[in-house]
Scaffold this motif. Structure first.
Motif, PDB file in Angstrom:
ATOM      1  N   ARG A 483       0.890  -1.165  -0.004  1.00 28.49           N
ATOM      2  CA  ARG A 483      -0.094   0.062  -0.009  1.00 28.49           C
ATOM      3  C   ARG A 483       1.045   1.201  -0.250  1.00 28.49           C
ATOM      4  O   ARG A 483       0.555   2.373  -0.564  1.00 28.49           O
ATOM      5  CB  ARG A 483      -0.889  -0.144   1.333  1.00 28.49           C
ATOM      6  N   ASP A 486       1.900   2.286  -3.175  1.00 27.55           N
ATOM      7  CA  ASP A 486       0.447   2.651  -3.922  1.00 27.55           C
ATOM      8  C   ASP A 486       0.434   1.413  -4.963  1.00 27.55           C
ATOM      9  O   ASP A 486       0.001   1.906  -6.282  1.00 27.55           O
ATOM     10  CB  ASP A 486       0.618   3.839  -4.807  1.00 27.55           C
ATOM     11  N   PRO A 488      -2.022  -1.326  -4.300  1.00 29.53           N
ATOM     12  CA  PRO A 488      -3.096  -2.119  -3.774  1.00 29.53           C
ATOM     13  C   PRO A 488      -3.543  -3.229  -4.337  1.00 29.53           C
ATOM     14  O   PRO A 488      -3.973  -4.233  -3.705  1.00 29.53           O
ATOM     15  CB  PRO A 488      -4.185  -1.149  -3.454  1.00 29.53           C
TER      16      PRO A 488
END
Length: 525
Positions: A483, A486, A488
């Motif tokens: 996460r 970035d 996910p």
């Protein structure tokens, strides 16, 4: 109706002349190669009352009549239109050549019209001028000035395109003496190159049947002809084994076979695609491709492990003919399994893992420094973005001893390596494509799907082998790491979603549409 175009009616009010419409529609029929009659044909050319026919009726009529029923003078006019005869600039096109030989090979009536049309003095003069056209040159020697044009893409000539796409088009050009089978075009390529470039083995066979072995190539050794596109080198690069066999058979009676196989680069190319049966045929002729080694230390083992589709079967052949072992390393310290991990073929992974230690670490040949840890082949597979790399990754992972992952630090380092590789891939894409197209976005989607598949493979492996992975501190830590990058989409490979969360893809699309996050594209660092 007597078939005389002069008796066709003049332009009616708000209506094109019948002759213009007819020729236009039949010209389209010829180019589309719809020669035969449809399932519900019009049986008579006289069945159309052209004096009251609308454009739509003429179109339907032209689609429902066999060209064999069209009067000869109208078909002749269609052929004239195909080649722009009677205009200021009559010329050939690939479509017109293809249409003409298709018409000539159809029923007897159309064939007779085609022969009569070609025999006209005007057409013979037209073909005579084409021979002098710069698009189709006569024989010439490949010189150093044009040698690179064989390999550098340029605008193809008409004859080159015809040879690349249709053997009948090339037959038409040669039978009518428009080109010679041994000719080179203005870019320095002959028609053999055209057939090879387009993987057209039928055309390749026709050319070889009509080409003297001495005209296949002007050189006698592969290492001299790599720059000028020797047909065997081109076929090796195209991985066309059937075409390679055809050309080699022609050359065997003309050249000393040993002279053709003196280049290690060439033999490595062959190791990347030929079958073990064909390799054995070459070996029987004292042409062993299993003992190659180039200036970078790349051997037949490395080339085959990285790309040969015959996998284990070719590895078994190499083990009996190479005189070396798959543990042999190149100048960078990579063995055959490591090369396979960087490639896109999973067919040889199981065999290689049985003959090369998958736990082997990488050692720098120059400094003898040890790499970042054991199971270096698994790390290389984790970094690969090739389409089949998840299968390669899983194949190596399953051969790693269980105790290696008892220490979760080893698993976490692999997860982080996958995340970091995908993060770098996204950065590079963002730099190279500031304004991504749909194709670029699909490329990015394929990349993260590859990475997510590896995460899922490793997560499932840990869940089964260690007796638990879901909900552990290590799992939460690596999810937070993804996460933070970035990424996910990787979280749901590391920690698979429950069944009710299977529509997560839509969730991310909504997230992007709402302006939150940077998925699937990012220019952030």
């Amino acid at each position: 109706m007597d078939g005389n175009t002069s008796s066709l009616p003049a332009r009616a009010e708000k209506r094109l002349p019948f002759s213009y419409i007819l020729l236009d529609l039949l010209h389209g029929r010829a180019l589309c190669l719809t020669v035969d009659a449809p399932s519900q044909p019009i049986y008579s050319f006289d069945s159309l009352d052209y004096s009251i026919a609308t454009h739509e009726e003429l179109y339907v009529w032209s689609e429902h009549i066999s060209l064999a029923q069209v009067p000869a003078d109208i078909l002749t006019a269609v052929l004239d239109r195909l080649f722009f005869i009677g205009t200021e600039f009559p010329h050939l096109t690939c479509g017109s050549i293809h249409a003409l030989h298709t018409l000539r090979s159809s029923c007897k009536e159309i064939c007779d019209v085609g022969h009569a049309w070609i025999g006209r003095e005007e057409i013979q003069n037209f073909f005579g001028t084409i021979q002098k056209d710069i698009l189709i040159r006569g024989p010439m020697q490949l010189s150093q000035s044009n040698v690179y044009s064989v390999r550098v893409p340029r605008g193809n000539t008409l004859a080159y395109d015809a040879a690349a796409n249709c053997v009948d088009c090339l037959k038409f050009l040669t039978e009518n003496h428009l080109v010679g089978i041994q000719f080179y075009d203005e870019t320095g390529r002959n028609y053999l190159h055209a057939a090879i470039d387009n993987d057209n083995n039928d055309c390749l066979q026709y050319i070889l049947n009509n080409l003297a072995p001495g005209d296949i190539d002007r050189t006698t050794a592969i290492n001299l002809s790599r720059l000028c596109g020797h047909p065997l080198v081109q076929l090796a690069e195209k991985r066309n084994q059937r075409g390679f066999e055809l050309v080699l058979q022609q050359l065997l009676g003309h050249y000393n076979p040993a002279d053709l196989f003196t280049d290690n680069y060439f033999k490595l190319k062959l190791c990347a695609f030929v079958s073990p049966e064909f390799a054995e045929q070459l070996f029987v002729m004292d042409l062993n491709i299993g003992n190659a080694r180039d200036e970078h230390g790349t051997t037949s083992w490395h080339a085959a492990a990285r790309g040969n589709p015959h996998g284990e079967d070719f590895m078994i052949w190499l083990s009996s003919r190479s005189g070396t072992e798959p543990t042999i390393k190149d100048n960078k310290g990579h063995n055959a399994l490591m090369h396979a991990a960087m490639g896109n073929r999973s067919t040889s992974i199981q065999w290689l893992c049985s003959h090369v230690d998958p736990m082997e670490n990488w050692v720098n040949p120059a400094t003898q420094d040890v790499g970042s840890g054991p199971a270096y082949a698994l790390r290389l597979a984790a970094e690969s973005m090739e389409e089949n790399s998840p299968d390669i990754f899983r194949g190596i992972m399953l051969r790693i001893p269980r105790n290696h992952f008892e220490n979760l630090h080893n698993a976490i380092s692999i997860f982080k390596l996958i995340c970091d590789t995908l993060f770098t891939t996204r950065q590079n894409m963002a730099i190279q494509h500031a304004h991504p197209t749909l194709e670029h976005r699909m490329e990015w989607e394929n990349s993260w799907r590859v990475a997510a598949a590896k995460c899922q493979n490793l997560g499932s492996f840990l869940q089964k082998r260690r007796g638990g992975w879901q909900g552990t501190t290590a799992m939460r830590a690596i999810c937070d790491y993804a996460r933070g990058r970035d990424l996910p989409m990787l979280v749901h490979g590391i920690a698979p979603l429950p069944p009710e969360g299977k529509f997560w893809f839509r969730i991310f699309k909504d997230r992007e549409a709402g302006g939150g996050g940077r998925w699937p594209w990012s220019t952030s660092t």
